[in-house]
Design a protein around this motif. Structure first.
Motif, PDB file in Angstrom:
ATOM      1  N   VAL A 148      36.389  -5.270   6.253  1.00  0.00           N
ATOM      2  CA  VAL A 148      35.864  -4.345   5.250  1.00  0.00           C
ATOM      3  C   VAL A 148      36.562  -3.022   5.489  1.00  0.00           C
ATOM      4  O   VAL A 148      36.627  -2.554   6.631  1.00  0.00           O
ATOM      5  N   TYR A 187      37.383   0.989   3.660  1.00  0.00           N
ATOM      6  CA  TYR A 187      37.266   2.008   2.614  1.00  0.00           C
ATOM      7  C   TYR A 187      38.029   3.243   3.049  1.00  0.00           C
ATOM      8  O   TYR A 187      38.051   3.587   4.226  1.00  0.00           O
ATOM      9  N   GLU A 236      29.695  -3.728   3.619  1.00  0.00           N
ATOM     10  CA  GLU A 236      30.544  -3.110   2.597  1.00  0.00           C
ATOM     11  C   GLU A 236      29.853  -1.902   1.976  1.00  0.00           C
ATOM     12  O   GLU A 236      30.453  -0.841   1.809  1.00  0.00           O
ATOM     13  N   GLN A 281      31.105   2.064   2.443  1.00  0.00           N
ATOM     14  CA  GLN A 281      31.461   2.907   1.309  1.00  0.00           C
ATOM     15  C   GLN A 281      30.683   4.221   1.354  1.00  0.00           C
ATOM     16  O   GLN A 281      31.250   5.295   1.188  1.00  0.00           O
TER      17      GLN A 281
END
Length: 147
Positions: A4, A6, A129, A133
């Motif tokens: 994952v 970001y 996730e 974020q």
């Protein structure tokens, strides 16, 4: 392994972003769920240091012990934990002409946890996730506000 990742552009130079995010006293300001971080052995800035991260998850405290496996000032910091399943968290910093691209990457072996079904494992990845974020966006807000 699940990954994952970001990224966000922070309107501050890389040295300011790195200093704020890697100052463990600031961790609870920007990382979702973290209430405390403590160095158990070594120096956080050195490979092999061991830290304890205390999170508040669904009203319960959860402690994670992690080892610093990589620390390169103004570039990247990687920590690895074995519980509740093997995972690594990497904070990556890239200079963008006076701004900073901050990337947070989790690599986790959630399928290795014997008590997790594939369905539960998929739900856990979705939760990670979502949290990642929010955490990356919150880091941007906090760094830009603080420095």
């Amino acid at each position: 392994m699940k990954v994952v990742e970001y990224s966000v552009i922070i309107n501050k130079p890389v040295n300011e972003v790195f200093s704020f995010i890697e100052d463990l006293r600031n961790r609870s300001k920007w990382e979702h769920g973290v209430i405390a971080v403590e160095v158990l052995s070594g120096k956080y800035e050195e490979r092999g240091a061991v830290i304890q991260i205390t999170n508040q998850v669904l009203g319960k405290k959860m402690e994670t012990i992690a080892e610093v496996v990589e620390y390169e000032e103004n570039k990247r910091v990687v920590c690895r934990a074995e519980k509740p399943f093997m995972h690594e968290i990497a904070n990556i910093y890239e200079d963008m002409n006076g701004k900073t691209k901050f990337t947070r990457r989790a690599t986790a072996n959630v399928d290795s946890h014997s008590s997790l079904t594939k369905f539960t494992s998929a739900l856990l990845v979705k939760k990670i996730e979502s949290v990642f974020q929010k955490t990356v966006q919150n880091a941007k807000v906090e760094v830009e506000k603080a420095t």
